[in-house]
Design a protein around this motif. Structure first.
Motif, short mmCIF file in Angstrom:
data_model
loop_
_atom_site.label_atom_id
_atom_site.label_comp_id
_atom_site.label_asym_id
_atom_site.label_seq_id
_atom_site.Cartn_x
_atom_site.Cartn_y
_atom_site.Cartn_z
N PRO A 162 40.22 2.68 -54.99
CA PRO A 162 40.39 3.60 -56.12
C PRO A 162 39.11 4.34 -56.52
CG PRO A 162 41.67 1.63 -56.51
CD PRO A 162 40.85 1.38 -55.27
N GLU A 163 37.99 3.64 -56.55
CA GLU A 163 36.75 4.32 -56.93
C GLU A 163 36.37 5.37 -55.90
OE1 GLU A 163 36.97 0.58 -59.19
OE2 GLU A 163 37.20 1.05 -57.05
N GLN A 164 36.52 5.05 -54.62
CA GLN A 164 36.23 6.02 -53.58
C GLN A 164 37.20 7.20 -53.63
OE1 GLN A 164 36.67 3.31 -50.32
NE2 GLN A 164 34.47 2.89 -50.14
N ALA A 165 38.43 6.91 -54.04
CA ALA A 165 39.44 7.97 -54.15
C ALA A 165 39.07 8.99 -55.23
CB ALA A 165 40.82 7.36 -54.43
N VAL A 166 38.35 8.54 -56.26
CA VAL A 166 37.85 9.48 -57.27
C VAL A 166 36.81 10.40 -56.64
CG1 VAL A 166 36.58 9.70 -59.43
CG2 VAL A 166 38.34 7.94 -59.20
N THR A 167 35.89 9.82 -55.90
CA THR A 167 34.84 10.60 -55.25
C THR A 167 35.44 11.62 -54.29
OG1 THR A 167 33.30 8.74 -55.39
CG2 THR A 167 32.77 10.46 -53.81
N ALA A 168 36.49 11.21 -53.56
CA ALA A 168 37.11 12.09 -52.57
C ALA A 168 37.95 13.18 -53.22
CB ALA A 168 37.96 11.28 -51.61
N GLY A 169 38.48 12.93 -54.41
CA GLY A 169 39.29 13.93 -55.09
C GLY A 169 40.76 13.59 -55.21
N PHE A 170 41.17 12.42 -54.72
CA PHE A 170 42.56 12.00 -54.91
C PHE A 170 42.87 11.73 -56.38
CE2 PHE A 170 42.05 10.69 -50.41
CZ PHE A 170 43.22 11.21 -49.86
N LEU A 171 41.91 11.11 -57.06
CA LEU A 171 42.08 10.70 -58.45
C LEU A 171 40.98 11.32 -59.30
CD1 LEU A 171 42.69 6.87 -57.84
CD2 LEU A 171 44.44 8.61 -58.30
N ASP A 172 41.23 11.36 -60.61
CA ASP A 172 40.21 11.83 -61.55
C ASP A 172 39.38 10.70 -62.13
OD1 ASP A 172 40.93 14.66 -61.52
OD2 ASP A 172 42.76 14.04 -62.52
N GLU A 173 40.00 9.54 -62.31
CA GLU A 173 39.30 8.39 -62.87
C GLU A 173 40.10 7.13 -62.58
OE1 GLU A 173 39.97 7.81 -67.35
OE2 GLU A 173 40.19 9.99 -67.13
#
Length: 222
Positions: A162-173
């Motif tokens: 999840p944290e990496q997904a924020v960095t990649a742009g999948f998630l906002d937070e």
């Protein structure tokens, strides 16, 4: 699907007891929930998965029924992505866990995206499982995934926590599981206070190029 209207926020919760696969039932329920939210003049919408998983992607069982059946489901799924991306009300995704393939595209089509902290994976496995990424999916992906991660996410099927997904742009937070409902409700309430007509119009302007490519690709499938 469980539908509720809480403080003028429509909450659509999906839980099939398994992987929340995107098949005809989920597509029917999702569209019905969006219709109902509009008819009840909701100020915003939250789309929420089940504990541990938002969605595992398309219903593979439907593909086993034959090419026509699989294509029909995929086309309906693409229609939903376009509807979500251009929907006049604010949409907040509550990504409750694993978010795979079509599940990730649904999240990316939402306006604000909050994930659950934990041992979960967010991924686009299409290359890894031998599937194409048509223009409709690439346009949506390019509109959300940051340039530095586009190759890794879309081409190389990298799995993100999840944290990496924020960095990649999948998630906002990301937040802890026990905070997810409150946080998504807080965001939805704030967005619901924005002028609705301007929100709807500006969403179409902000996403004009993406929606144009998506619509053109969908039309080519007819």
């Amino acid at each position: 699907m469980d539908y509720s209207l809480e403080n003028n926020i429509a909450v659509l919760t999906f839980d099939d007891g398994k992987a929340n696969v995107v098949g005809h039932q989920l597509l029917d329920d999702m569209n019905a929930g969006l219709d109902r939210a509009q008819s009840e003049n909701a100020g915003a919408i939250i789309i929420c998965g089940r504990d541990g998983i938002f969605s595992g992607g398309f219903d593979l069982g439907e593909f086993k029924k034959g090419i026509e059946q699989g294509q029909a489901m995929v086309k309906r799924g693409f229609e939903l992505l376009i509807r979500l991306a251009g929907f006049p009300l604010p949409i907040v995704a509550a990504c409750t866990g694993h978010c795979v393939a079509m599940g990730a595209f649904i999240v990316m089509a939402c306006d604000s995206r909050v994930g659950t902290r934990g041992d979960f994976k967010v991924t686009l496995p299409e290359t890894a499982i031998g599937m194409d990424l048509p223009p409709i999916l690439m346009a949506l992906t390019e509109s959300r995934i940051v340039k530095e991660h586009l190759i890794r996410a879309a081409l190389q099927s990298e799995m993100y926590n999840p944290e990496q997904a924020v960095t990649a742009g999948f998630l906002d937070e990301v937040v802890d599981a026990e905070q997810l409902n409150d946080r998504t409700m807080e965001i939805a309430q704030r967005l619901s206070q924005l002028p609705q007509a301007q929100y709807a119009a500006n969403k179409l302007r902000v996403r004009a190029n993406t929606l144009s490519v998506m619509a053109d690709d969908l039309a080519s499938m007819s």
